[in-house]
Design an enzyme around this catalytic site. Structure first.
Site, PDB file in Angstrom:
ATOM      1  N   HIS A  20       2.104  12.199  -0.627  1.00 28.91           N
ATOM      2  CA  HIS A  20       1.672  13.456  -0.767  1.00 28.91           C
ATOM      3  C   HIS A  20       2.851  14.295  -1.103  1.00 28.91           C
ATOM      4  O   HIS A  20       3.989  14.397  -0.471  1.00 28.91           O
ATOM      5  CB  HIS A  20       1.311  13.991   0.616  1.00 28.91           C
ATOM      6  N   SER A  35       1.023  -1.260   0.075  1.00 29.42           N
ATOM      7  CA  SER A  35      -0.055  -0.058  -0.065  1.00 29.42           C
ATOM      8  C   SER A  35       0.886   1.246  -0.026  1.00 29.42           C
ATOM      9  O   SER A  35       1.878   1.462   0.804  1.00 29.42           O
ATOM     10  CB  SER A  35      -0.995  -0.072   1.190  1.00 29.42           C
ATOM     11  N   HIS A  38      -2.176   7.381  -4.871  1.00 35.07           N
ATOM     12  CA  HIS A  38      -2.280   6.038  -4.094  1.00 35.07           C
ATOM     13  C   HIS A  38      -2.201   5.022  -5.160  1.00 35.07           C
ATOM     14  O   HIS A  38      -2.686   5.015  -6.196  1.00 35.07           O
ATOM     15  CB  HIS A  38      -3.881   6.160  -3.494  1.00 35.07           C
TER      16      HIS A  38
END
Length: 280
Positions: free
Chosen positions: A108, A104, A118
């Site tokens: 930013h 995962s 993402h």
């Protein structure tokens, strides 16, 4: 956690290798920007509610000149789902035991013209075995060229496997990455898929292609935008947009809920939250 079988081991090994290559690519970008930022890795262990070892993972976080905050996590966990949560997981209503491994990533960026992003890929076992994942682009200041290229590369990855994948999984992402209480999408989309369980080898090959597509396209977009000039007004837009991103992840994101419900590492689960956001 029980010893891994061949399929579980193969998935885990590939996710860990992808993590290493992504982190190396992101650190190379930092060096190009004159920064010596590196990923800081923290291993963690999980105890299953049964009291047995439940696996664990490694949280990787970097804070640099280009990546204001980027987290790349790999976890491999197993055990027993607690209570009613089992019924919400594909195939776990009949037997609450589970195994999950995956990667995962959330980035930013310091420059508002560089899109946040993402990506995740995962392999889950209950009474069923399936792959899921996807990638979506989240620019505070969208650029049509970047959006088009991101989708083009994901479409090519999908089309190599099934011509129906891209339109299906793009729509799934559009529907999933939506903030109902704001009536806005979380970004400019991408693809989202889940419960691919027809054939392990075929579904694993597709999942690998999604990871490779991300590694191909996102660093290229970052390099294109990371030197763009920006001002305080651009930063204000980015921080307000980040507030929406945080709202989605805390209220609607299934991965966040899964991690918290299965006793994962809280710092790793919440690494997706932006370093600075505003709600005006």
């Amino acid at each position: 956690m029980q010893p891994l079988d061949d399929q579980q081991s193969a998935a885990r090994t590939w996710f860990e290798g992808l993590r290493d290559r992504i982190c190396a690519a992101f650190e190379a970008i930092e060096r190009e920007a004159g920064s010596d930022a590196r990923f800081d890795y923290l291993a963690w262990d999980r105890e299953d509610p049964s009291g047995e070892p439940g696996g664990g993972g490694v949280r990787g976080v970097m804070k640099g000149r280009v990546f204001e905050k980027v987290g790349v996590n790999v976890s491999t966990v197993g055990g027993t789902f607690e209570g009613d949560f089992a019924r919400s997981i594909h195939g776990a209503g009949e037997d609450p035991r589970f195994f999950a491994t995956g990667i995962s990533l959330v980035a930013h960026m310091a420059n508002p013209h560089v899109p946040a992003v993402h990506m995740n890929c995962r392999f889950l076992n209950t009474t069923r075995r399936w792959f899921g994942g996807g990638a979506d682009l989240n620019p505070p200041l969208p650029v049509a060229e970047d959006t088009a290229e991101f989708h083009q590369v994901l479409r090519a990855a999908c089309d190599r496997h099934d011509p129906t994948y891209y339109p299906r999984f793009k729509q799934w992402a559009d529907d999933y990455f939506y903030i109902p209480h704001r009536q806005v999408h979380r970004g400019v989309g991408g693809i989202f898929f889940d419960h691919l369980e027809a054939d392990f080898d075929r579904d694993f090959a597709f999942t690998r292609d999604v990871g490779e597509a991300f590694l191909e396209v996102f660093p290229r977009i970052v390099r294109r935008r990371m030197h763009d000039p920006f001002d305080a007004a651009d930063v204000a837009v980015m921080r307000a947009w980040r507030g929406r991103y945080a709202e989605f992840n805390l209220v609607y994101d299934r991965g966040t809920l899964f991690g918290l419900k299965t006793g994962g590492n809280v710092d790793a689960i919440l690494m997706s939250l932006p370093p600075v956001a505003t709600w005006d």
